[in-house]
Motif scaffolding. Sequence first.
Motif: not given
Length: 299
Positions: A276-299
């Motif tokens: 919720r906090w990230v969505r409130a101010h997405p421009e100020q979060w660390l999007w460059l962090h490898r937060r989603f290691k080993h995640v299989t995304w479905t497009d």
Amino acid sequence: MPFFLSAPLWLLLNALGLLVAPLSLRAELVVGRLLGRFLLATRLFRHGIARENIRRCLPELGPAQREELLRRNFEHYGILTLEFLHFFTPIAGHYRRYIAGKSRLEGLENWDRARARGKGVLFVSLHMGFWEAVGGYAALGTGRPVTAVTKIVKPPWLHRRVTDGRLSLGVGAAFHPGSIPAILRALRRNEAVAFMNDQYARPPMGIPIPFFGVEVHTLGAVATIAQRTGAAILPGWGWRDENGVMQVRIEPALEFGEDLKDPVKVTTAIAARVERWVRAHPEQWLWLHRRFKHVTWTD
């Protein structure tokens, strides 16, 4: 780090610390945004990771909106770089004055209520804005010590400089691995311990929790410590406003009742608050962090 690299880095950081010291908050915003645009234009940072994380997590944004968010996010990194350089200004008391002048605190009554339980407080937070100012100003503005759960950095002089800057605000440290004894001592004194709950945590410390629509390993220690000690779980975060001031907000304690015994439910609730906090101010979060290691995304 060998001496022939460490010594020039020490000189460079001290020199840059002197350069940023006289900047007003407005000037810091202007210069920082230009620096961030330079970093994005020259591809010197993890722009590909940030772009992909934004695309995956915010599919409701169109291509132009995503690129605009990426630009603003890199402007944030430029500002953040200047903010961190204040750690290295070789002027006595500068960092303390800097944080005092650029931060505002709200929600102190929520901390008061949590402290009244007498079991200590577990702050949960994230890497948003100049996150050092969140715990730093919470401690400085109230005179209440905060223990941050963090890592030892190298070389040793860099670790000492950062540690001394935090201590000047009243922020101590519990270094992991091996942070539990310091955490428990702080809680027994009815003090606050701050965790960052927005980064990837490998198993067994990390447990699979929903975050932006996928299950990703997330730190589960807060749930375990709260159950063991009875400490209150208190959300605390901050963002940088349009004037460069960090708005530090302490929210009401998270209440779980019998669910406190279930680390998955507790960690899921914390992750939902972070999202919720990230969505409130997405421009100020660390999007460059490898937060989603080993995640299989479905497009």
